[in-house]
Design a protein around this motif. Structure first.
Motif, PDB file in Angstrom:
ATOM      1  N   TYR A 599     -10.486 -22.129 -59.513  1.00 47.61           N
ATOM      2  CA  TYR A 599     -10.656 -23.482 -59.003  1.00 47.61           C
ATOM      3  C   TYR A 599      -9.922 -24.472 -59.885  1.00 47.61           C
ATOM      4  O   TYR A 599      -9.465 -24.140 -60.976  1.00 47.61           O
ATOM      5  CB  TYR A 599     -12.150 -23.845 -58.936  1.00 47.61           C
ATOM      6  CG  TYR A 599     -12.944 -22.945 -58.010  1.00 47.61           C
ATOM      7  CD1 TYR A 599     -12.605 -22.834 -56.661  1.00 47.61           C
ATOM      8  CD2 TYR A 599     -14.013 -22.206 -58.483  1.00 47.61           C
ATOM      9  CE1 TYR A 599     -13.325 -22.001 -55.809  1.00 47.61           C
ATOM     10  CE2 TYR A 599     -14.736 -21.372 -57.641  1.00 47.61           C
ATOM     11  CZ  TYR A 599     -14.393 -21.274 -56.307  1.00 47.61           C
ATOM     12  OH  TYR A 599     -15.103 -20.445 -55.477  1.00 47.61           O
ATOM     13  N   PRO A 605     -16.809 -27.245 -59.320  1.00 41.69           N
ATOM     14  CA  PRO A 605     -16.813 -26.548 -58.025  1.00 41.69           C
ATOM     15  C   PRO A 605     -18.154 -26.771 -57.332  1.00 41.69           C
ATOM     16  O   PRO A 605     -19.162 -27.023 -57.998  1.00 41.69           O
ATOM     17  CB  PRO A 605     -16.652 -25.072 -58.401  1.00 41.69           C
ATOM     18  CG  PRO A 605     -16.374 -25.014 -59.841  1.00 41.69           C
ATOM     19  CD  PRO A 605     -16.726 -26.322 -60.460  1.00 41.69           C
ATOM     20  N   THR A 606     -18.165 -26.680 -56.012  1.00 42.04           N
ATOM     21  CA  THR A 606     -19.439 -26.833 -55.290  1.00 42.04           C
ATOM     22  C   THR A 606     -20.310 -25.617 -55.570  1.00 42.04           C
ATOM     23  O   THR A 606     -19.834 -24.584 -56.059  1.00 42.04           O
ATOM     24  CB  THR A 606     -19.201 -26.893 -53.777  1.00 42.04           C
ATOM     25  OG1 THR A 606     -18.644 -25.632 -53.383  1.00 42.04           O
ATOM     26  CG2 THR A 606     -18.245 -28.022 -53.406  1.00 42.04           C
ATOM     27  N   GLU A 609     -18.940 -22.673 -53.835  1.00 44.83           N
ATOM     28  CA  GLU A 609     -17.765 -22.122 -54.526  1.00 44.83           C
ATOM     29  C   GLU A 609     -18.185 -21.328 -55.756  1.00 44.83           C
ATOM     30  O   GLU A 609     -17.660 -20.246 -56.042  1.00 44.83           O
ATOM     31  CB  GLU A 609     -16.821 -23.263 -54.938  1.00 44.83           C
ATOM     32  CG  GLU A 609     -16.036 -23.850 -53.776  1.00 44.83           C
ATOM     33  CD  GLU A 609     -15.255 -25.093 -54.169  1.00 44.83           C
ATOM     34  OE1 GLU A 609     -14.211 -25.346 -53.543  1.00 44.83           O
ATOM     35  OE2 GLU A 609     -15.682 -25.829 -55.090  1.00 44.83           O
ATOM     36  N   LYS A 612     -19.562 -17.997 -54.824  1.00 41.01           N
ATOM     37  CA  LYS A 612     -18.492 -17.069 -54.452  1.00 41.01           C
ATOM     38  C   LYS A 612     -17.855 -16.468 -55.704  1.00 41.01           C
ATOM     39  O   LYS A 612     -17.536 -15.288 -55.755  1.00 41.01           O
ATOM     40  CB  LYS A 612     -17.444 -17.831 -53.634  1.00 41.01           C
ATOM     41  CG  LYS A 612     -16.370 -16.978 -53.002  1.00 41.01           C
ATOM     42  CD  LYS A 612     -15.623 -17.819 -51.966  1.00 41.01           C
ATOM     43  CE  LYS A 612     -14.211 -17.364 -51.670  1.00 41.01           C
ATOM     44  NZ  LYS A 612     -13.972 -15.962 -51.546  1.00 41.01           N
TER      45      LYS A 612
END
Lengths: 826, 368
Positions: A599, A605-606, A609, A612
């Motif tokens: 990222y 990051p969310t 994210e 993941k």
């Protein structure tokens, strides 16, 4: 970076009494860390003086050698002013030469004391020295002959030879690339003493004109500035001056030839790497561009390289002639016959330099500077300095053409609140100090009410944001001024449950006589084969490393046993009669959930994210392994010892279960690397915890362990997850205990656990404990049968049990055991 | 026993005659005094106080006396029996004491015999060392954070301001997993644990992160491709370098003793700005650089030992990890646990930590 003190002093007026120790202490405090101080003359004690040879008489000796009986003028150094008589075996000098003389009383390196002594029929009062005798190199072909202007007889030879010139070696951090030059080191020294500084790059240079060598830049990002100057009629045989040779040597560079030495010297002086081309080998205009895929170049080091489209190259009509900023090509290399030199001083993009250097595994002094960032403004000054030195010492002519293509990149201004340094460092730093210190490092300031806008000097590409400026302000104030204050007390919750349990597991195992080891978690097929794992064993599916330490062990391990068994064997090999070891460590199992994303870094990051990313990381459970090998209990005056065996291994798992309040279930299993008939699969609540038991004989053999060595490997994470959280207060009765022992004969294949669980269930609530106390096989019980003797202990919570009650419970237990397992009471 | 006869003169009953009673008493006392061990004393007790003993028999005769004679006879017998019982008890005590003394002498063993039936276990000094460090910080209210060793590249590098072209990201320094475009590495420091903590928690954050890390170093006396680090991270309002210094001084004093504090030197780390190297006052020569007239071996005469790196958390790192850099500042530090133990315990060769030789580990016991 090595910097001779005399060279530093050339650019900064340090106090005369500033010692090298003081200088290095101050520079270290500023961020140029002292690595070492070299003192070339510190093994020599004088008098070591300049002498002038007055007479020399060759005297052949019986042994075939000819010595020279010399008289040498050493001025007043010998106290008399009379010529000194010295015997010398060398012949590379003549009367009138200046030489280096050590007088009686002096000491040379190796604690070689000089005294007047009789030799070859003369009283030789001292020695005429060679370079090797003074520790100045390997030259021992003759004595040192000094230049005619080196001094007058009787002068100390220390300064003449540079023996008093200390050399400081610094460790330069990657953000201080400017300190990879004397220009930069001296600037810091000036800062350290608040002393006047003369910038060696500040010189008047000729104006660019159209008459210079034609240069075109196709990629101004990769190469923003390219300066070319030319020297013709240069004498390729001209030697480098002694002072230059000495300084290069002091700085750790090997002198090669005047042309090469001058480019290196200017790089050390100003920090700007220079490339010299044999101008007669160039054809047509120079052009800087990125390479096309598949293009090739043979660099100066003789390596033929396939280039990448990211590489910056220098070309002429003949094709590629250099890997820009990193290394030149063979075809235009300067040689012993070069008489025309084209001097290149170009500024290169640091990132491209780093990538090219890494891609081609090229490290060079030039590359080291270019990839960290060089002052883009000093290209003309550096080229001009090269031209000056080449023409001064090589006798050539400076071509009037001056090529300057491109514009140096500008530093972006940075806005910072005046109080930021104080807020970040906790030191009292007022606005005036902030301003003064930023100016001291060369920033141009635009002062506002509450903030200052600083434009960093061109040699500081590392200064990019306000916190960078804070460091500059703070290091000049001095890190030793940072107060020592504890932060507010944090409201921590102590160790986590898992952290506490891990300590408990370690202490339990140490208490059980096991010694903890820590091994490297790398594994390969050889270890899996030695463990006897089948080809499709799940443990063979590993997380592989792209660049393992050894191709024999290319994976992160899936089992702790190989490392542990090797450690056990090492101990046995070193004479231990028995060894019990344990290790806790993570193992890894690959997951196939795609690559971990990369990222941006400008914001978080969310959560999705992040999830993941975490999902892509391999499973890494914490394992515990134990190996018990050889003598487990020692023989002694108390009786026999005992070898470790399968039951010790299972016992350890049970002990951990008791310690952590986990019910451990043991069932028989056949699993490599264990003995198929002596392997237990251990479970908690039906989930597999791992295995324990005796190792397969072949495994013991493969690892060089005593037969019947035993081992455990369990998933410690699982065990800790199942550990009892809060122990409920136990309830127990104080009424009398009733004891009943029963011996049951069962088929040999019936497990103790099966009989025990039937007895336990059949006995009901009055049963307090049950324990197998004897196991018997033999004729009395019949072939294929065994007798199991259990001690049953009964107690009621509220009364004394009657004999009838106890007997009834016992009978019920036996009856259920008979029903479930065919047990017959003896 | 004689039958009841109210006309009898008590003196007529022979066993109750004073001289008879005295004779029985004296015989008893003599036998008691003559008993040389507990068995003989037991026999004397049976002979002289048992049911068939003269005094017991005499006692039974009392009932046969006329009431006016019972009192006197009872007193006489009672006194005699009392004297005998007293003597018995006294003799019993003496003989028991003698017996015990003799028994204790006879039972003497050679207490220097070995007692090591089961060999001693031990925990590894790296484990207990990490616990010691954790405990120092837990005592300050910090917590211990941990994370995986196989880590996402983004967490190990990008999030910590080690950009794509940072030298540490090359294959020369970092172990990568296959395939490399999975972007997974063996963590090169425990800093990704700091990143994870900032990503998942809200300040204030005070954590230490001990753990195993990997770099593709040669394996020699002072380098290992597998080693151990402890890092610390504090994120709070108003955190400054002064708090960093205070924390490290406290850590140093707790680990090495009062008076052992730290010094900062400017340095460079991508994840901190300003950055500093931390040196520790040499705890052997206490900063003098000289010990017994010779240069101190522990610090090589420098008076200081290089301990680790530290600094103010770079606002770029805060941004990537979602910490509000306007509101919070932070500091971070890190040092090698292996190295710290090497100089704390005077270890010469790092490899001893990983060889698994029980003689090495047991020397440390189960705590540091």
């Amino acid at each position: 970076m090595k910097a001779p003190v005399s060279w530093i002093r050339e650019y900064v007026d340090l106090p005369d009494d500033a010692t090298t120790e003081d200088l290095t202490a101050r520079l270290t405090a500023l961020g140029l860390k002292l690595e070492a101080i070299e003192k070339p003359g510190d093994q020599i004690t004088g008098p070591l003086v300049v002498g002038k040879v007055l007479t020399m008489e060759p005297e052949p000796q019986k042994n075939g050698k000819t010595i020279n009986w010399c008289t040498v003028d050493v001025g007043a150094a010998n106290g008399t002013g009379e010529p000194q008589g010295i015997v010398c075996g060398a012949h590379n000098f003549k009367p009138g030469d200046l030489v280096v003389v050590i007088l009686p009383g002096g000491i040379l390196p190796g604690n070689f004391e000089i005294s007047a002594r009789k030799t070859y029929g003369h009283l030789s009062a001292g020695m005429i020295c060679s370079a090797r005798e003074l520790g100045l190199g390997e030259d021992h072909d003759g004595i040192i002959v000094l230049p005619a202007d080196a001094g007058v007889p009787g002068d100390s030879a220390f300064p003449v030879l540079g023996l008093d010139d200390e050399v400081i070696e610094f460790e330069i951090n990657p953000d201080r690339a400017y300190a990879l030059s004397l220009r930069g080191v001296a600037r810091e020294a000036a800062l350290a003493y608040d002393a006047p500084y003369r910038d060696p790059a500040e010189r008047s240079v000729p104006e660019p004109n159209g008459a210079g060598y034609p240069v075109e830049i196709d990629d101004p990002v990769g190469c923003p500035v390219f300066v070319a100057r030319k020297v013709t009629g240069f004498d390729p045989a001209a030697p480098s001056p002694d002072w230059m040779v000495r300084r290069l040597t002091q700085a750790g560079m090997r002198p090669i030839s005047l042309a090469v030495d001058v480019t290196n010297y200017v790089m050390l002086e100003i920090g700007r790497p220079i490339h010299g081309y044999d101008a007669d080998k160039l054809s047509g205009p120079i052009r800087v561009r990125r390479a096309a895929a598949g293009e090739r170049l043979t660099t100066l080091d003789g390596t033929d390289r396939v280039l990448s489209p990211e590489d910056l190259v220098v070309t002429d009509d003949s094709g590629i002639i250099g890997l820009g900023g990193v290394m030149g090509g063979e075809t235009t290399e300067m040689s012993a016959t070069t008489t025309a030199v084209l001097v290149e001083a170009a500024h290169w993009d640091a990132t491209s330099m780093f990538r090219t250097g890494r891609r081609h595994r090229l490290t060079s002094e030039a590359g080291k500077r270019n990839e960290r960032g060089v002052d883009p403004v000093v290209t003309q000054a550096a080229a001009d300095r090269v031209v000056e030195l080449l023409t001064t010492y090589g006798g050539g002519t400076a071509d009037p053409g001056v090529t300057v293509v491109g514009i140096p990149p500008q530093q972006a201004p940075i806005e910072m609140a005046y109080d930021l340094p104080e807020r970040v460092t906790g030191m009292p730093i007022d606005a005036a100090t902030t301003v003064a210190n930023l100016e001291a490092v060369g920033c141009e300031l635009d002062k506002h009410d509450t903030t200052v806008v600083a434009t960093p000097p061109p040699w500081r590409p590392d200064l990019n944001d306000p916190f960078d400026l804070v460091e500059e302000v703070a290091r000049i104030v001095g890190y030793d001024q940072v107060p020592s204050v504890l932060p507010r007390e944090a409201a921590g919750r102590g160790l986590t449950r898992e952290q506490r349990l891990r300590r408990r597991v370690g202490r339990t195992l140490a208490g059980a006589g096991c010694v903890e080891v820590i091994s490297f978690p790398f594994v390969g097929d050889a270890a899996f084969d030695a463990l006897g794992l089948p080809a499709d064993d799940v443990l063979r599916t590993t997380v592989r490393l792209a660049n393992p330490l050894s191709s024999e062990e290319p994976s992160y391990t899936t089992t702790l046993l190989p490392g542990l068994l090797k450690a056990a064997a090492r101990n046995i090999g070193r004479g231990a009669s028995g060894v019990s070891l344990f290790e806790t460590g993570t193992v890894a199992f690959p997951v196939d959930r795609g690559p971990a994303p990369i990222y941006g870094v400008d914001w978080r990051p969310t959560d999705a994210e992040l999830a993941k990313l975490l999902e892509a990381i391999p499973e890494q459970p914490l394992h515990l392994a134990v190996v018990l090998s050889g003598e487990r209990e020692r023989a002694g005056w108390w009786g026999d010892g005992r070898e470790a065996g399968w039951s010790d291994a299972i016992g350890i798992v049970r002990r951990l279960g008791t310690e952590l309040g986990v019910d451990i279930e043991v069932v028989s299993a056949a699993r490599a690397p264990w003995h198929p008939g002596r392997c237990a699969r251990v479970l908690v609540d039906g989930a597999e915890l791992g295995h324990a038991g005796e190792l397969h004989p072949k495994v013991c053999q493969a690892f060089g362990l005593p037969p019947r060595s035993a081992a455990v490997e369990i998933d410690l994470d699982l065990l800790m997850r199942r550990a009892r959280d809060v122990t409920p207060g136990p309830e127990f009765s104080t009424y009398p205990l009733a004891k009943e022992d029963v011996a049951l004969v069962v088929d040999a294949s019936v497990t103790t656990a099966a009989v025990e669980s039937a007895l336990r269930e059949g006995a009901g609530d009055l049963l307090e404990s049950i324990r197998l106390f004897d196991l018997f096989t033999g004729e009395q019980v019949g072939e294929g049968r065994k007798s199991l003797a259990f001690a049953l202990r009964f107690r009621a919570a509220d009364r004394t049990l009657t004999e009838e009650e106890t007997a009834a419970a016992r009978d019920a237990a036996v009856a259920l055991a008979a029903e479930r397992t065919g047990a017959v009471q003896r | 026993m004689s039958g009841p006869n109210t006309d009898y003169d008590p003196v007529e009953v022979t066993p109750l005659k004073p001289e008879e009673v005295e004779a029985s008493r004296d015989a008893a006392l003599a036998a008691i005094a003559a008993a040389t061990d507990l068995a003989e004393l037991k026999q004397a007790r049976i002979d002289h106080t048992g049911d068939r003993s003269p005094l017991a028999l005499a006692n039974r005769e009392i009932g046969a006396l006329p009431p006016q004679a019972r009192k006197e006879a009872g007193q006489r017998i009672g006194q005699a029996r009392g004297a005998v019982n007293q003597a018995l008890a006294a003799r019993q005590a003496v003989l028991e004491a003698e017996h015990e003394e003799r028994m204790l002498v006879e039972e003497t063993v050679d207490v220097t015999l070995p007692t090591d039936r089961v060999p001693t276990g031990a925990r590894h000094p790296l484990t207990t060392g990490a616990e010691l460090i954790a405990d120092i910080f837990v005592a300050m209210g910090w917590e211990v954070a941990e994370g995986p060793v196989i880590e996402a590249e983004w967490l190990n590098f990008d999030a910590l301001n080690l950009g794509p072209d940072h030298p540490a990201r090359t294959m020369q320094d970092t172990f990568w997993t296959e395939p490399a475009d999975n972007h997974l590495v063996l963590r090169t420091h425990t800093s990704p644990v700091q990143a994870r903590t900032m990503l998942t928690r809200t300040p204030p954050i005070y954590v230490v992160c001990p753990g195993r890390v990997f770099r593709t170093d040669e394996y020699d006396a002072t380098h290992s491709p597998v080693f151990h680090q402890v890092e610390g991270l504090a994120i709070d309002e108003g955190i400054t370098m002064a708090h960093l210094k205070g924390t490290l001084d406290h850590f140093a004093a707790s680990m090495f003793g009062e008076g052992i504090n730290t010094r900062f030197r400017p340095s460079y780390f991508p994840f901190t700005e300003p950055s500093a190297e931390v040196d520790l006052v040499c705890f052997v020569c206490r900063g003098a650089g000289v010990l017994d007239g010779a240069p101190c071996r522990t610090c090589r005469g420098e008076g200081w030992i290089e301990w680790g790196g530290c600094g103010v958390v770079n606002p770029r790192v805060l941004a990537a990890c979602g910490v509000d850099a306007e509101r919070y500042t932070g500091f971070a530090f890190g040092m090698g646990i292996d190295r710290t133990l090497m100089f704390r315990h005077g270890l010469e060769d790092l490899r001893e930590l990983f060889e698994g030789d029980i003689r090495f580990t047991t020397a440390f016991g189960s705590d540091l």
